[in-house]
Each structure stands twice: as structure tokens, then as C-alpha cells.
Design a protein around this motif. Sequence first.
Motif, PDB file in Angstrom:
ATOM      1  N   ARG A 134       1.090  -1.082  -0.160  1.00 24.76           N
ATOM      2  CA  ARG A 134      -0.047  -0.064   0.101  1.00 24.76           C
ATOM      3  C   ARG A 134       0.906   1.336   0.054  1.00 24.76           C
ATOM      4  N   ASP A 135       0.501   2.278  -0.549  1.00 25.09           N
ATOM      5  CA  ASP A 135       1.073   3.452  -0.532  1.00 25.09           C
ATOM      6  C   ASP A 135       0.534   4.600   0.704  1.00 25.09           C
ATOM      7  N   LEU A 136      -0.427   4.054   0.989  1.00 24.98           N
ATOM      8  CA  LEU A 136      -1.254   5.027   2.308  1.00 24.98           C
ATOM      9  C   LEU A 136      -1.988   4.191   3.040  1.00 24.98           C
TER      10      LEU A 136
ATOM     11  N   ALA B 131       2.592   6.670   5.351  1.00 27.56           N
ATOM     12  CA  ALA B 131       3.049   6.538   4.044  1.00 27.56           C
ATOM     13  C   ALA B 131       4.474   6.791   3.972  1.00 27.56           C
TER      14      ALA B 131
ATOM     15  N   PRO C  12       7.240  10.680  -1.186  1.00 29.37           N
ATOM     16  CA  PRO C  12       5.905  10.806  -1.958  1.00 29.37           C
ATOM     17  C   PRO C  12       4.847  11.665  -1.439  1.00 29.37           C
TER      18      PRO C  12
ATOM     19  N   ALA D 264      -3.842  11.746  -2.675  1.00 32.11           N
ATOM     20  CA  ALA D 264      -3.247  10.390  -2.851  1.00 32.11           C
ATOM     21  C   ALA D 264      -4.097   9.790  -3.888  1.00 32.11           C
TER      22      ALA D 264
ATOM     23  N   TRP E 117      -2.663   6.331  -5.960  1.00 33.16           N
ATOM     24  CA  TRP E 117      -2.238   5.552  -4.749  1.00 33.16           C
ATOM     25  C   TRP E 117      -2.866   4.499  -4.322  1.00 33.16           C
ATOM     26  N   ARG E 118      -2.183   3.352  -3.798  1.00 36.33           N
ATOM     27  CA  ARG E 118      -3.120   2.305  -3.289  1.00 36.33           C
ATOM     28  C   ARG E 118      -3.200   2.580  -1.905  1.00 36.33           C
ATOM     29  N   ILE E 119      -4.504   2.778  -1.526  1.00 39.15           N
ATOM     30  CA  ILE E 119      -5.088   3.208  -0.016  1.00 39.15           C
ATOM     31  C   ILE E 119      -5.745   2.076   0.496  1.00 39.15           C
TER      32      ILE E 119
END
Length: 219
Positions: A102-104, A149, A153, A174, A179-181
Motif C-alpha cells: 500500500r502507498d497510504l 505513508a 511521495p 493520494a 495511490w493504493r490506499i
Amino acid sequence: MIRVDVVLPCLDEAAALPDVLARLPEGYRAIVVDNGSSDGSAEVAAAAGATVVHEARRGYGSAVHAGLVAAEAPIVAFADADASFDLGQLPDVVGPVARGERDLMLGSRVMQGRGAWPWHARVANRYLARRISAAAHVPLSDLGPMRAANRVPLLELGVRDRRSGYPLETVLRAAVAGWRIGETPVLYRPRVGVSKVTGTVRGTATAISDMSRVLREVS
């Protein structure tokens, strides 16, 4: 071992800070952002080993962003400094980011104990979560303050709000960036001391106003 900086915006949380900081996992560094405390919060945080940043401009977003700018670790996490969260659960939020899944990541609050989450704040949160889920096309149940995160970024998102809308704008930007949340459950306990924002009806109304403005401006 991963390195994580944990940003803790702080306004008069001297009574809560010792317990909050004692629960930090190994490898996690606390950055306490003092936002004009008059109760010695900064001194308590420093004595407990935290890095202390002073932010004169009042506002949740101002404090959070000052901590993000001061952070140096590859991953940055955020939480409240009032002992409502157990920072021992941070690895559950940080883990998917550290693994590149995940990004966030957001902590979805699960109430533990009477008085942990006033009814007006819960209602406002559900309302805003539905709105942001629709705007960002991401199913979310909470806009909670525990999140994580990658630092660079996150800075590059260019979040501008410096009030209560900061977390919501982060999620919106995001989502726009692809982004993948994700979210994971975290326990939410009665805070230590008096709430400055969502613990009061007036504070909740102010937060709704701030976040609604961000929704209009960004979505």
C-alpha cells in the motif's frame, strides 16, 4: 529493521505524553510537534526522548505538516498525542507500506470504552467518510488520525490545508495520484485530558466545515 518517524501534533498533552511515548515500537522515532502548549508538553516530550519541533502557527494541519517536513525516516506515521491510540499498534498500519503493498494506510478506529468517541464526532466521521469514499473512489470507513505513508511521495502530494482538513486532503490527493490506499482496525480509547477539536460539538462543526471546504476545492 525499518525506520519510521511518528509525527505527534501536540497542544497541552503533558499528562498523556509519557504513556504515549512509552508505547512506541523499536525503530520508531517520535517527533512531537508542539503547537503552542502552555503546560510544559515540549519539556515532557524531550525528557521522554522525543524529538521536539515547535510550530507557532496554530492548526492541526500546521502541526502535522511541520512534523512531516522535520521527518527523515523513509516512512512517516501520524497519530494523536492524547493517549487515545496505542502506538504499539503502529506496525499494523505501517506494515503494508513497508512491504510495498500500500502507498497510504489509515487506521480505522474501533471504540474501546465509554466516552472514547463522542456521538457527534462519530456521526460527522461517517458522513465525511462516505463523501470522501465517493469522491476518491476508495471504500473507507474512517478518516482517522493514525496513518502512514512513504515520506518523499507524501511531501510531493503538496497538501495545502493547515487546519482540520489536512487528513482529508491527503487522502483525496493520494487517490487522484493513483495511490493504493488501505485501512486496518485500530483501538480507540478515551483520551487523557480535554479535547480541543472533536471532543466538543463546536470543534466537530469546525472540522466538518474545514473538510467540506477541502472536498469542494480538491475533488
